[in-house]
Structure formats: C-alpha cells, structure tokens
Design a protein around this motif. Structure first.
Motif, PDB file in Angstrom:
ATOM      1  N   ILE A   1     -19.861   0.429  -8.297  1.00 33.40           N
ATOM      2  CA  ILE A   1     -19.606  -1.010  -8.182  1.00 33.40           C
ATOM      3  C   ILE A   1     -20.272  -1.744  -9.347  1.00 33.40           C
ATOM      4  CG2 ILE A   1     -20.012  -3.086  -6.766  1.00 33.40           C
ATOM      5  CD1 ILE A   1     -19.849  -1.219  -4.301  1.00 33.40           C
ATOM      6  N   LEU A   2     -21.501  -1.323  -9.651  1.00 31.16           N
ATOM      7  CA  LEU A   2     -22.255  -1.957 -10.736  1.00 31.16           C
ATOM      8  C   LEU A   2     -21.524  -1.830 -12.065  1.00 31.16           C
ATOM      9  CD1 LEU A   2     -25.403  -2.982 -11.000  1.00 31.16           C
ATOM     10  CD2 LEU A   2     -25.629  -0.877 -12.270  1.00 31.16           C
ATOM     11  N   VAL A   3     -21.058  -0.616 -12.349  1.00 34.06           N
ATOM     12  CA  VAL A   3     -20.478  -0.339 -13.664  1.00 34.06           C
ATOM     13  C   VAL A   3     -19.118  -1.025 -13.826  1.00 34.06           C
ATOM     14  CG1 VAL A   3     -19.495   1.521 -15.067  1.00 34.06           C
ATOM     15  CG2 VAL A   3     -21.733   1.791 -14.024  1.00 34.06           C
ATOM     16  N   ILE A   4     -18.354  -1.122 -12.742  1.00 34.61           N
ATOM     17  CA  ILE A   4     -17.022  -1.729 -12.858  1.00 34.61           C
ATOM     18  C   ILE A   4     -17.078  -3.229 -12.592  1.00 34.61           C
ATOM     19  CG2 ILE A   4     -14.658  -1.759 -11.956  1.00 34.61           C
ATOM     20  CD1 ILE A   4     -15.043   1.218 -11.292  1.00 34.61           C
TER      21      ILE A   4
ATOM     22  N   PRO B   1      -9.069   2.093  -2.316  1.00 33.14           N
ATOM     23  CA  PRO B   1      -8.761   0.681  -2.066  1.00 33.14           C
ATOM     24  C   PRO B   1      -9.930  -0.054  -1.428  1.00 33.14           C
ATOM     25  CG  PRO B   1      -7.021   2.072  -1.208  1.00 33.14           C
ATOM     26  CD  PRO B   1      -8.135   2.985  -1.622  1.00 33.14           C
ATOM     27  N   ALA B   2     -10.704   0.631  -0.583  1.00 32.24           N
ATOM     28  CA  ALA B   2     -11.833  -0.033   0.075  1.00 32.24           C
ATOM     29  C   ALA B   2     -12.882  -0.437  -0.962  1.00 32.24           C
ATOM     30  CB  ALA B   2     -12.452   0.880   1.125  1.00 32.24           C
ATOM     31  N   MET B   3     -13.144   0.474  -1.912  1.00 31.19           N
ATOM     32  CA  MET B   3     -14.094   0.141  -2.986  1.00 31.19           C
ATOM     33  C   MET B   3     -13.558  -1.029  -3.815  1.00 31.19           C
ATOM     34  SD  MET B   3     -16.953   1.713  -3.256  1.00 31.19           S
ATOM     35  CE  MET B   3     -17.554   2.196  -4.844  1.00 31.19           C
ATOM     36  N   ALA B   4     -12.243  -0.973  -4.105  1.00 29.27           N
ATOM     37  CA  ALA B   4     -11.632  -2.049  -4.886  1.00 29.27           C
ATOM     38  C   ALA B   4     -11.783  -3.375  -4.149  1.00 29.27           C
ATOM     39  CB  ALA B   4     -10.155  -1.737  -5.141  1.00 29.27           C
ATOM     40  N   LEU B   5     -11.578  -3.317  -2.834  1.00 30.12           N
ATOM     41  CA  LEU B   5     -11.689  -4.532  -2.022  1.00 30.12           C
ATOM     42  C   LEU B   5     -13.100  -5.125  -2.104  1.00 30.12           C
ATOM     43  CD1 LEU B   5     -10.813  -6.564   0.064  1.00 30.12           C
ATOM     44  CD2 LEU B   5     -11.026  -4.816   1.837  1.00 30.12           C
ATOM     45  N   ILE B   6     -14.111  -4.230  -2.016  1.00 35.30           N
ATOM     46  CA  ILE B   6     -15.500  -4.705  -2.127  1.00 35.30           C
ATOM     47  C   ILE B   6     -15.693  -5.407  -3.474  1.00 35.30           C
ATOM     48  CG2 ILE B   6     -17.929  -3.959  -2.331  1.00 35.30           C
ATOM     49  CD1 ILE B   6     -16.989  -3.651   0.462  1.00 35.30           C
ATOM     50  N   MET B   7     -15.182  -4.761  -4.543  1.00 36.56           N
ATOM     51  CA  MET B   7     -15.373  -5.331  -5.887  1.00 36.56           C
ATOM     52  C   MET B   7     -14.646  -6.668  -6.016  1.00 36.56           C
ATOM     53  SD  MET B   7     -15.043  -1.995  -8.285  1.00 36.56           S
ATOM     54  CE  MET B   7     -15.758  -0.447  -7.795  1.00 36.56           C
TER      55      MET B   7
ATOM     56  N   GLN C   1     -28.660  -4.562  -4.472  1.00 33.41           N
ATOM     57  CA  GLN C   1     -29.010  -4.878  -3.080  1.00 33.41           C
ATOM     58  C   GLN C   1     -27.776  -5.108  -2.214  1.00 33.41           C
ATOM     59  OE1 GLN C   1     -31.298  -8.416  -3.695  1.00 33.41           O
ATOM     60  NE2 GLN C   1     -33.178  -7.284  -4.127  1.00 33.41           N
ATOM     61  N   LEU C   2     -26.591  -4.824  -2.745  1.00 33.19           N
ATOM     62  CA  LEU C   2     -25.335  -5.184  -2.075  1.00 33.19           C
ATOM     63  C   LEU C   2     -25.307  -4.705  -0.615  1.00 33.19           C
ATOM     64  CD1 LEU C   2     -22.639  -6.536  -2.710  1.00 33.19           C
ATOM     65  CD2 LEU C   2     -21.714  -4.273  -3.187  1.00 33.19           C
ATOM     66  N   PHE C   3     -25.064  -5.628   0.273  1.00 28.82           N
ATOM     67  CA  PHE C   3     -25.109  -5.290   1.694  1.00 28.82           C
ATOM     68  C   PHE C   3     -23.990  -5.971   2.481  1.00 28.82           C
ATOM     69  CE2 PHE C   3     -26.519  -6.411   5.986  1.00 28.82           C
ATOM     70  CZ  PHE C   3     -26.788  -5.154   6.501  1.00 28.82           C
ATOM     71  N   THR C   4     -23.872  -7.292   2.316  1.00 26.97           N
ATOM     72  CA  THR C   4     -22.973  -8.072   3.175  1.00 26.97           C
ATOM     73  C   THR C   4     -21.544  -7.539   3.162  1.00 26.97           C
ATOM     74  OG1 THR C   4     -24.278  -9.993   2.639  1.00 26.97           O
ATOM     75  CG2 THR C   4     -22.152 -10.399   3.653  1.00 26.97           C
TER      76      THR C   4
ATOM     77  N   THR D   1     -23.459   1.494   0.490  1.00 31.32           N
ATOM     78  CA  THR D   1     -24.313   1.238  -0.671  1.00 31.32           C
ATOM     79  C   THR D   1     -25.763   1.541  -0.305  1.00 31.32           C
ATOM     80  OG1 THR D   1     -24.549  -1.035   0.051  1.00 31.32           O
ATOM     81  CG2 THR D   1     -22.810  -0.583  -1.553  1.00 31.32           C
ATOM     82  N   LEU D   2     -26.644   1.462  -1.326  1.00 29.79           N
ATOM     83  CA  LEU D   2     -28.060   1.721  -1.061  1.00 29.79           C
ATOM     84  C   LEU D   2     -28.613   0.727  -0.044  1.00 29.79           C
ATOM     85  CD1 LEU D   2     -29.353   2.548  -4.660  1.00 29.79           C
ATOM     86  CD2 LEU D   2     -29.177   4.125  -2.720  1.00 29.79           C
ATOM     87  N   GLY D   3     -28.154  -0.519  -0.152  1.00 28.32           N
ATOM     88  CA  GLY D   3     -28.612  -1.557   0.771  1.00 28.32           C
ATOM     89  C   GLY D   3     -28.256  -1.210   2.205  1.00 28.32           C
ATOM     90  N   LEU D   4     -27.056  -0.684   2.370  1.00 31.71           N
ATOM     91  CA  LEU D   4     -26.586  -0.325   3.695  1.00 31.71           C
ATOM     92  C   LEU D   4     -27.338   0.905   4.229  1.00 31.71           C
ATOM     93  CD1 LEU D   4     -24.445  -1.828   5.221  1.00 31.71           C
ATOM     94  CD2 LEU D   4     -22.743  -0.187   4.433  1.00 31.71           C
TER      95      LEU D   4
END
Lengths: 286, 361
Positions: free
Chosen positions: A70-73, A150-156, A222-225, A242-245
């Motif tokens: 997520i960070l890199v993209i 798609p789920a990752m894309a949605l988060i981004m 810290q991505l969580f929500t 994610t790490l936050g989760l």
C-alpha cells in the motif's frame, strides 16, 4: 533555577504530568512489555519470546507485505494526484476556488465509519454504483470484497480519496509561497509552462512534498480504519491485513500485549527508517 | 540595440485607468529612468514594455516594430526584478544559463555568454553558489548577469537597488552606469529614488498618477522644471515653496509679496505670462539658493529649529510662520537650533508657480 523559570514550570506542571503519564510512560512501558511473555500469569521476562516470534511469524510478514505494498503504490499516486490538484486549484483561470478547496478538504472531516459505510455500498458487488458504471461501459463486475487484488485496490482508492485533498491543500500553500516574479523571469527566458513546472515548481515544492510524503508514510504504516471497516478486518482471509490491524488483533482481541508491543515498535522503527531514507534521498545538495 | 517608442499607452485594471496615454521616445542606446512616487504607474509602464502586462490602449514599439501582441520572450528585452527573481534551487551558473539551456542554445555559445557575463560583473568566483549563499549585492549582480546572457536589445530594471543598503546602492549604481557604457544598449530603469534617477539617467521621465509630467536631462529637470510637482520631486532636500501674492506687474516683471514673511517683496522678471494683480502664487527656492543677508533681491528673517551638519554642507530646518524652510549652508558649526538669522532670495534663482502648480515663466 531562576524564579521566573520556576513559575513557568509550575504553570506547565499539569500538562507535563498528563504528558508523562499518558505519553512517556506508555512508550517506555510498551517497550518493556515487548520483552515479556504476557500470556502467562504473572508476566515473565523473556526477551526472545515476542521478538523471536515476530521473525518467524507468517501473519506478521503478510501484514508487513500488505502495508508496504500500500505504501509503495498508494503514497506516490496520492502525492502525484495531490500535486495535480494543487496546481489546478492555484490556476488563475479557476472560478469559485474557495468552494473547490473546501470540497477537496472535506473527506478528511467526514467520519471514518460513515465514509467506510459509503465505500462499502459504492463497491458492493450487486448494488454498488462502481460495478454499475463498469457494466455500463462493457466491463465485467468486480467482486471487490472477495478477491485480494481488488480488495487491496479498494483500500488504496479509499485512502487516496480521503487524504489526497488534504495533501493538495498543504502543497497549494507551498505553491502560493513561490514568488510570481520567478515565473515571470522564466517567461522572459522563453521557458514553456510545462518546463517551468518541472524545472521550477517541482524543485521549489520539494520540501513541502517531502513533508507530505513523510506524513503519508507514517499514516500508512499505522493504517487501520480502512482494512478494519471497509474490507472487514483485513479480509478476504487476511488479504488486506495491515500491521495496524495485526497489532489490534494481537493486543486487543487475543490480549497478547507483549507481541502487540513488539509489532508496534516494528511499525515505528520502519516508519522512522523509511522516513530517514526519504529525507536522505531528497536532501538539499550542498 | 533598439529604440523604444511608447505612443498614447494606456493601462486599465478593470475600469480603473492607471496610465493615461503615455508618450515617450527612447533613443537607441539611451539610459532612461522612469521616476515618480509609489503608485504613479512607472512599474506598470515598464512591465508593459516587457510584455508582462497587457496594453489597454496605444502602441509600444521596440526597434521600430510594434510589439503590443508579441510574446515577452520575443521582444528582445531582458528584465532585472526588484526582488532579483533568482531561481533559489539553482547555482549561479545554472541561474545564468537556465533560459539558454531550456531553449536548446548550443552548449559552447551558452558557456561563452555565461563566462562573459560573469567577467563583466566579476562574479566568476560565485558560480557554484546558490542564491541564499550570496549577499544582496551579489544576488543583484547575478540578476543582472541573467539579463546580460540574453544579449538583449533593451534592458529593463524594476527598482533593482531598493532592497540594498545605502552604501551598496551607491556602489551598484556606479556598476550599472559602467555596464551601460560598456554594453551601449538601451536601458529603461524604474525607481522612486530621485538620486538614482539624477545620477544614472541620460534622460528622466517624471511620472505622477499615471501621467508623464516631464521628460528631460537630469539637470534640465533640476534647473527648469515644468511644474511644481517636478520641482519638488527632483532635488534633495526638496525645493522650498513659499506662498506669495502678486502685488504689481510691469511689462517685464511681477512684484510679488511673500505673505508669510512680513510682506517681503521681490521683483521677478517674467517672459511669457503675467499673472493678475492679487493672484495667489507660489515661489520656489532650492535650499542651496538662499544667500547671505543682503546678497539677494529680498531678505527674510528665519529662526532655525534644527541644524543638520553633514560634513560638507549643513542643512538648517527653519519654521517661518506656517512654512517650513530648508536652507543649505556651507559646512559650519555656527548655526544651531534656536538661532535667528536672515537669508536672501535672488529673483533669477527662484521659480514661480501658479495655484494649480503650473510654472509661470
């Protein structure tokens, strides 16, 4: 200590007490907890217990991979988008600038739960407007919540929607601090608008862009929500965890405070390391 | 090199007209200074010549060609900005060569031009520094250097020395004068500082509220101003203005009475116009044109409030009734605040203005 200083510190005491109890102590305490086995009663000191587990834990690597992906993209895309938005907002041709500025900033002030609920609706497989739009231009429906990509894309997409405008406003402030006569000098030098952007605007915006990038890196680490609310606790099957989760799951679901503390320190350490690399790469030449 | 001609040039911002039909002819190679108080339209006029502001009316020609619709970069001009407008992230060398590099100028030619500019301005040793590592004077030199590398037909300077301290300003003034002699190109220079105008210009254009008040060589403006505004603006300390009344006229002179100086009278020879008896007029006398008692045509007693001793000269500030007078004396410790003394005015070293400020000759 001079009387003057002593008086000042007496006024600061209430704040310093609260700061020490609710900030400094938890930071120290969690560091100490990360070296303890916390699933036994009483807790016992076991330095390798949590940190050793971290090194071999596939759930940690999965969360780390997702976070870094997520960070890199997302971060570069969002910053690029924010720069474009800021340049457009700064255009003298734009009417109702205040309105646009508010509109771009608005996502930040929308409640996280409300925005997540709206995103879930919009990306719903059968009822979502996004799939309807895709269908209307002849593309197949996407199952945003059941497949990892798609789920990752949605988060981004969601994170970008929420924070791009915020960054654009910061970058806009940077843009407005570039003196107009620098551009006039370039115009007299027959430098095109596009070249002015790449050779003057971008280099002069560098400190602001670095600032936004650092903020975004820290935020993404810290991505969580979004993975908690939109893709339902990092679903599908941990695909967006994610790490936050992971920290939340370990600390507050399994009550494994020691391991959660180790994850928290890893997140902080990574954020600092990436930020330092970023600052080093973008440093001012001597 | 090129001449610059402004014909009935008008500038409006919305409905507000800031330049009202300026007509100025600037010869090839001439150094012309636009001078006037803040808001007189001098910078706007310069920016219109540069092409950074549109023209609302009239024509601007450079080298005989009307350039109203020509892009700034194609007008053959280079401009030095008040704030220098250097590119902060580039070295001095990059600042100088940026425009040429962006336009694909051959590298050898770019290097030659940059080297020449650096030599002319003696900034060779600063080439690898960035603007923030330079002093104000050095930044100004780099800004001028950036103009030189363009090899323009016309140089435009927009208050280039106003951010420098007094000593550096004098130094840079000399440098710019030297540069003009060395390059021999047309230069238009905007300033609100009449000393800069007097020392640099071949000709000065005095502007007030968007109107050209007078155009002329510095000493012509000093000795023979067209109106009270020019008389007051050119010269430092400024000209004294004494209220007067015409009490009699003959066929070649007017007898005037200085109303705030106990009815002192002066016969002022006139050539063209004779104001009516009783008309209220103003007598202009420069500080250095007050003579010792009895040496002129009309003596007036004054009381010194403050005396400023500058070394070479002294200025005595005196209140004479409602009028404050500035009197220049040779360097002297004799005069001090509180002194009473008499000065004398010579008719031929004074000027007459009517109530509207127009000159009466």
């Amino acid at each position: 200590m001079r009387t003057q200083n002593a008086t000042a510190y007496r006024f600061l005491t209430p704040y310093l007490l609260i700061f020490a109890v609710f900030w400094i102590w938890p930071i120290i305490s969690s560091f100490l907890i990360s070296f303890q086995a916390t699933r036994t009663v009483p807790w016992r000191f076991a330095p390798a217990f949590n940190w050793g587990r971290l090194i071999g834990d596939p759930a940690f690597y999965n969360a780390l991979k997702n976070t870094l992906l997520i960070l890199v993209i997302q971060v570069p895309v969002m910053i690029a988008l924010a720069i474009v938005m800021a340049v457009l907002l700064n255009s003298p041709l734009l009417k109702a600038r205040g309105l646009y500025r508010f509109a771009f900033f608005a996502p930040v002030v929308v409640g996280e739960v409300a925005y997540s609920a709206v995103f879930r609706l919009m990306f719903s497989l059968d009822f979502g407007i996004v799939n309807k739009l895709l269908n209307s231009i002849g593309l197949p429906k996407v199952d945003w919540f059941s497949n990892v990509t798609p789920a990752m894309a949605l988060i981004m997409i969601a994170v970008t929607w929420r924070w791009a405008g915020y960054n654009a406003i910061i970058i806009l402030a940077g843009l407005q601090s570039i003196p107009e006569d620098v551009y006039e000098a370039a115009t007299l030098d027959r430098v095109s608008k596009v070249k002015q952007f790449f050779h003057i605007t971008l280099p002069l915006l560098k400190p602001v862009i670095v600032f936004c990038a650092v903020l975004s890196i820290i935020g993404t680490m810290q991505l969580f929500t979004e993975p908690f609310l939109i893709t339902e606790r990092g679903g599908p099957g941990g695909g967006t965890e994610t790490l936050g989760l992971l920290l939340y799951r370990q600390g507050f679901r399994s009550l494994n405070f020691g391991y959660a503390s180790a994850v928290a320190y890893t997140m902080a350490g990574l954020a600092i390391a990436i930020t330092l690399v970023q600052l080093w790469l973008m440093r001012e030449p001597k | 090199m090129a001449a610059v001609t402004l014909t009935n040039v008008v500038k409006r911002f919305g409905n507000f007209e800031v330049v009202h039909g300026a007509n100025i002819d600037i010869a090839d190679g001439e150094f012309v200074v636009f001078v006037g108080p803040s808001g007189c339209g001098k910078s706007t006029l310069l920016r219109m010549v540069a092409g950074l502001e549109d023209i609302s009316g009239g024509d601007i020609a450079i080298g005989g060609k009307v350039v109203n619709d020509v892009e700034p970069a194609d007008r053959g001009i280079a401009m030095v900005f008040q704030s220098y407008a250097l590119y902060p992230h580039m070295t001095v060398e990059q600042n100088l060569s940026f425009g040429l590099r962006m336009n694909g100028n051959p590298r050898a030619d770019t290097e030659r031009r940059v080297k020449r500019a650096a030599e002319i301005l003696r900034i060779d040793e600063l080439m690898q520094r960035r603007p923030k590592q330079l002093s104000g004077g050095q930044r100004q030199r780099v800004a001028i250097g950036r103009a030189i590398v363009r090899e323009p037909q016309v140089f435009l300077f927009d208050e280039p020395l106003s951010n420098l301290d007094a000593e550096l300003r004098v130094q840079m003034r000399v440098e710019i004068s030297r540069l003009h002699k060395e390059l021999g190109v047309t230069m238009i220079y905007v300033t609100h500082d009449q000393t800069e105008a007097m020392t640099l210009a071949d000709r000065i254009v005095v502007l007030k509220a968007g109107n050209v008040e007078q155009i002329g060589a510095p000493l012509d403006l000093y000795d023979d101003p067209a109106n009270r505004f020019v008389a007051g603006f050119i010269g430092s300390p400024k000209m004294n203005f004494l209220s007067a009344k015409v009490v009699d006229t003959s066929n070649s002179a007017a007898i005037i009475e200085l109303v705030n100086h106990g009815g002192a009278r002066l016969s002022k020879p006139l050539r063209d116009a004779f104001p009516a008896i009783g008309a209220e007029i103003v007598l202009g006398v420069r500080p250095e044109h007050f003579f010792e008692a009895g040496e002129g045509d009309c003596d007036i007693p004054i009381k010194a409030d403050v005396a400023e001793h500058l070394g070479s000269v002294s200025y005595v500030y005196a209140n004479a009734g409602p009028e404050e007078l500035i009197v220049e004396r040779e360097a002297s410790r004799q005069r001090a605040g509180g002194d009473h003394f008499t000065v004398s005015i010579k008719a031929e070293r004074s000027l007459l203005f009517d109530k509207s400020g127009a000159r009466i000759r």
